[in-house]
Design a protein around this motif. Structure first.
Motif, PDB file in Angstrom:
ATOM      1  N   ASN A 251      -0.336   9.185 -17.953  1.00  0.00           N
ATOM      2  CA  ASN A 251      -0.752   7.796 -17.788  1.00  0.00           C
ATOM      3  C   ASN A 251      -0.031   7.073 -16.667  1.00  0.00           C
ATOM      4  N   SER A 252       1.156   7.540 -16.293  1.00  0.00           N
ATOM      5  CA  SER A 252       1.921   6.861 -15.241  1.00  0.00           C
ATOM      6  C   SER A 252       1.324   7.073 -13.854  1.00  0.00           C
ATOM      7  N   ILE A 253       0.346   7.945 -13.739  1.00  0.00           N
ATOM      8  CA  ILE A 253      -0.264   8.268 -12.441  1.00  0.00           C
ATOM      9  C   ILE A 253      -1.363   7.289 -12.071  1.00  0.00           C
ATOM     10  N   THR A 254      -2.017   6.692 -13.064  1.00  0.00           N
ATOM     11  CA  THR A 254      -3.244   5.940 -12.837  1.00  0.00           C
ATOM     12  C   THR A 254      -3.212   4.558 -13.483  1.00  0.00           C
ATOM     13  N   PHE A 255      -4.059   3.662 -12.954  1.00  0.00           N
ATOM     14  CA  PHE A 255      -4.230   2.333 -13.535  1.00  0.00           C
ATOM     15  C   PHE A 255      -5.370   2.309 -14.552  1.00  0.00           C
ATOM     16  N   TYR A 256      -5.882   3.469 -14.895  1.00  0.00           N
ATOM     17  CA  TYR A 256      -7.018   3.537 -15.812  1.00  0.00           C
ATOM     18  C   TYR A 256      -6.704   2.853 -17.135  1.00  0.00           C
ATOM     19  N   GLU A 257      -5.503   3.067 -17.674  1.00  0.00           N
ATOM     20  CA  GLU A 257      -5.135   2.469 -18.957  1.00  0.00           C
ATOM     21  C   GLU A 257      -4.803   0.986 -18.823  1.00  0.00           C
ATOM     22  N   GLU A 258      -4.234   0.595 -17.692  1.00  0.00           N
ATOM     23  CA  GLU A 258      -3.803  -0.797 -17.516  1.00  0.00           C
ATOM     24  C   GLU A 258      -4.967  -1.745 -17.251  1.00  0.00           C
ATOM     25  N   GLY A 259      -5.993  -1.272 -16.561  1.00  0.00           N
ATOM     26  CA  GLY A 259      -7.160  -2.097 -16.301  1.00  0.00           C
ATOM     27  C   GLY A 259      -7.123  -2.801 -14.952  1.00  0.00           C
ATOM     28  N   ILE A 260      -8.234  -3.460 -14.639  1.00  0.00           N
ATOM     29  CA  ILE A 260      -8.446  -4.048 -13.321  1.00  0.00           C
ATOM     30  C   ILE A 260      -7.488  -5.192 -13.021  1.00  0.00           C
ATOM     31  N   ASP A 261      -7.141  -6.007 -14.014  1.00  0.00           N
ATOM     32  CA  ASP A 261      -6.269  -7.151 -13.748  1.00  0.00           C
ATOM     33  C   ASP A 261      -4.880  -6.702 -13.313  1.00  0.00           C
ATOM     34  N   VAL A 262      -4.333  -5.719 -14.026  1.00  0.00           N
ATOM     35  CA  VAL A 262      -3.019  -5.194 -13.647  1.00  0.00           C
ATOM     36  C   VAL A 262      -3.099  -4.508 -12.290  1.00  0.00           C
ATOM     37  N   LEU A 263      -4.162  -3.767 -12.059  1.00  0.00           N
ATOM     38  CA  LEU A 263      -4.345  -3.127 -10.748  1.00  0.00           C
ATOM     39  C   LEU A 263      -4.289  -4.166  -9.639  1.00  0.00           C
ATOM     40  N   ASN A 264      -5.024  -5.249  -9.782  1.00  0.00           N
ATOM     41  CA  ASN A 264      -5.071  -6.255  -8.725  1.00  0.00           C
ATOM     42  C   ASN A 264      -3.719  -6.926  -8.515  1.00  0.00           C
ATOM     43  N   GLU A 265      -3.004  -7.184  -9.590  1.00  0.00           N
ATOM     44  CA  GLU A 265      -1.659  -7.760  -9.468  1.00  0.00           C
ATOM     45  C   GLU A 265      -0.743  -6.832  -8.685  1.00  0.00           C
ATOM     46  N   GLN A 266      -0.813  -5.546  -9.013  1.00  0.00           N
ATOM     47  CA  GLN A 266       0.066  -4.574  -8.374  1.00  0.00           C
ATOM     48  C   GLN A 266      -0.340  -4.304  -6.930  1.00  0.00           C
ATOM     49  N   LEU A 267      -1.636  -4.392  -6.622  1.00  0.00           N
ATOM     50  CA  LEU A 267      -2.064  -4.224  -5.238  1.00  0.00           C
ATOM     51  C   LEU A 267      -1.471  -5.318  -4.355  1.00  0.00           C
ATOM     52  N   VAL A 268      -1.474  -6.532  -4.851  1.00  0.00           N
ATOM     53  CA  VAL A 268      -0.898  -7.641  -4.085  1.00  0.00           C
ATOM     54  C   VAL A 268       0.595  -7.426  -3.876  1.00  0.00           C
ATOM     55  N   LEU A 269       1.296  -7.017  -4.926  1.00  0.00           N
ATOM     56  CA  LEU A 269       2.738  -6.753  -4.803  1.00  0.00           C
ATOM     57  C   LEU A 269       2.998  -5.613  -3.824  1.00  0.00           C
ATOM     58  N   LEU A 270       2.170  -4.574  -3.903  1.00  0.00           N
ATOM     59  CA  LEU A 270       2.345  -3.422  -3.015  1.00  0.00           C
ATOM     60  C   LEU A 270       2.131  -3.821  -1.565  1.00  0.00           C
ATOM     61  N   GLU A 271       1.149  -4.669  -1.310  1.00  0.00           N
ATOM     62  CA  GLU A 271       0.922  -5.147   0.059  1.00  0.00           C
ATOM     63  C   GLU A 271       2.120  -5.945   0.561  1.00  0.00           C
ATOM     64  N   GLN A 272       2.729  -6.718  -0.321  1.00  0.00           N
ATOM     65  CA  GLN A 272       3.907  -7.492   0.069  1.00  0.00           C
ATOM     66  C   GLN A 272       5.080  -6.566   0.370  1.00  0.00           C
ATOM     67  N   MET A 273       5.288  -5.563  -0.469  1.00  0.00           N
ATOM     68  CA  MET A 273       6.397  -4.632  -0.263  1.00  0.00           C
ATOM     69  C   MET A 273       6.173  -3.772   0.973  1.00  0.00           C
ATOM     70  N   GLY A 274       4.957  -3.250   1.122  1.00  0.00           N
ATOM     71  CA  GLY A 274       4.668  -2.408   2.272  1.00  0.00           C
ATOM     72  C   GLY A 274       4.708  -3.164   3.573  1.00  0.00           C
ATOM     73  N   GLY A 275       4.422  -4.461   3.503  1.00  0.00           N
ATOM     74  CA  GLY A 275       4.398  -5.280   4.708  1.00  0.00           C
ATOM     75  C   GLY A 275       5.712  -5.376   5.437  1.00  0.00           C
ATOM     76  N   SER A 276       6.798  -4.957   4.799  1.00  0.00           N
ATOM     77  CA  SER A 276       8.101  -4.973   5.470  1.00  0.00           C
ATOM     78  C   SER A 276       8.241  -3.823   6.467  1.00  0.00           C
ATOM     79  N   HIS A 277       7.255  -2.929   6.495  1.00  0.00           N
ATOM     80  CA  HIS A 277       7.276  -1.784   7.417  1.00  0.00           C
ATOM     81  C   HIS A 277       6.152  -1.926   8.431  1.00  0.00           C
ATOM     82  N   SER A 278       6.464  -1.729   9.688  1.00  0.00           N
ATOM     83  CA  SER A 278       5.428  -1.804  10.727  1.00  0.00           C
ATOM     84  C   SER A 278       4.432  -0.658  10.588  1.00  0.00           C
ATOM     85  N   SER A 279       4.828   0.408   9.903  1.00  0.00           N
ATOM     86  CA  SER A 279       3.956   1.559   9.739  1.00  0.00           C
ATOM     87  C   SER A 279       2.997   1.419   8.565  1.00  0.00           C
ATOM     88  N   PHE A 280       3.148   0.401   7.741  1.00  0.00           N
ATOM     89  CA  PHE A 280       2.280   0.237   6.578  1.00  0.00           C
ATOM     90  C   PHE A 280       0.880  -0.131   7.031  1.00  0.00           C
TER      91      PHE A 280
END
Length: 301
Positions: A251-280
């Motif tokens: 289950n730790s591999i996928t957002f299937y169990e968490e659902g779309i709302d958690v996925l969207n929250e984490q996508l935004v956080l991931l974009e913020q974290m990745g944005g600190s790298h010019s290679s992102f």
């Protein structure tokens, strides 16, 4: 894997999904109707472009997708490709040709690679400007072959030779070439070299999409940090992948169990974290049908 079985059901459920997005806002925190190359996804169910192209593209656009990796199937007629890509182009979504298999790393499979690239070359020559492909992605995954454990050096050497051939052919066609890769190739060395295998791969492709599948932004980011650093040194873009489908790996591999709302929250956080790298480069969601299924589960609740 849960998939949308019939076009009719597909259209009805997607209409409900899009209505829901209008009522409560888009599932992603993006400007309404905007697309960005920082959001990408895969479509392996190629036959769907013959029956559900508008639904697929409407959903992709609603999620801010700017690049769609479409598996090339010779069972799908050329008119459907032209129509689908034309619709995508009008929406600002790039379509990149996708294909690959573990044995594509073997020299004996060179005819398969050549056939794929020849199909793309021929298609590009006959397509109108608004119907042309905008890139190519390969998903090879040779570590799934038994030879990965029995003769690693021989396999990697063949894989490298095939990639060099693909790079040359993509250059001749005039399209950027990317690859889907596991995040852990930095743990392996190029045979007879101290260079990491991930570094070699990043150096060859225009961009790389990591299959960094985890169910939190921090865990995904942590798997990709080494590749971000390698990409920065080469001025290359690294995309981080997220999974939406059920996984046999846990289950730790996928957002299937968490659902779309958690996925969207984490996508935004991931974009913020990745944005600190010019290679992102952005985020790749695997895959479009799984993503839609996840969103439709919310509508059905």
């Amino acid at each position: 894997m849960k998939t949308i079985a019939t076009p009719r059901k597909f259209a009805v459920l997607l209409a409900a999904l899009l209505l829901c997005s209008l009522l409560v806002g888009p599932f992603v925190h993006a400007e309404s109707g905007s697309v960005s190359k920082a959001r990408t996804t895969w479509l392996w169910h190629t036959a769907l472009i013959q029956t559900d192209s508008s639904e697929l593209l409407d959903f992709a656009k609603s999620q801010g997708v700017g690049i769609l990796y479409l598996q090339i199937s010779t069972k799908v007629d050329l008119a459907s490709y032209r129509s689908f890509i034309r619709q995508a182009t009008e929406m600002g979504i790039e379509i990149h040709a996708l294909n690959g298999a573990p044995d594509w790393a073997l020299e004996t499979s060179r005819p398969k690679l050549d056939a794929f690239m020849t199909w793309i070359r021929d298609y590009q020559r006959s397509a109108a400007p608004e119907e042309k492909l905008a890139g190519i992605q390969v998903d090879i995954e040779p570590y799934l072959l038994p030879i990965w454990k029995t003769d690693y050096a021989a396999l990697v050497n063949q894989w490298q030779n095939n990639i060099n051939q693909l790079v040359a052919q993509a250059s001749d066609i005039g399209l950027p070439l990317s690859a889907a890769l596991p995040f852990w190739l930095d743990n392996y060395k190029v045979p007879d070299s101290e260079q990491s295998l991930s570094s070699w791969m990043i150096s060859k492709f225009d961009s790389v999409t990591l299959m960094s599948y985890r169910d939190s932004a921090k865990a995904i980011y942590d798997t990709a940090k080494t590749e971000f650093a390698e990409g920065e040194g080469m001025n290359k873009k690294i995309y981080t992948g997220v999974e939406t489908k059920p996984s046999k790996e846990g289950n730790s591999i996928t957002f299937y169990e968490e659902g779309i709302d958690v996925l969207n929250e984490q996508l935004v956080l991931l974009e913020q974290m990745g944005g600190s790298h010019s290679s992102f480069g952005g985020i790749a969601v695997h895959d479009l049908v799984g993503w839609m299924d996840l969103a439709l589960q919310k509508v059905a609740q």
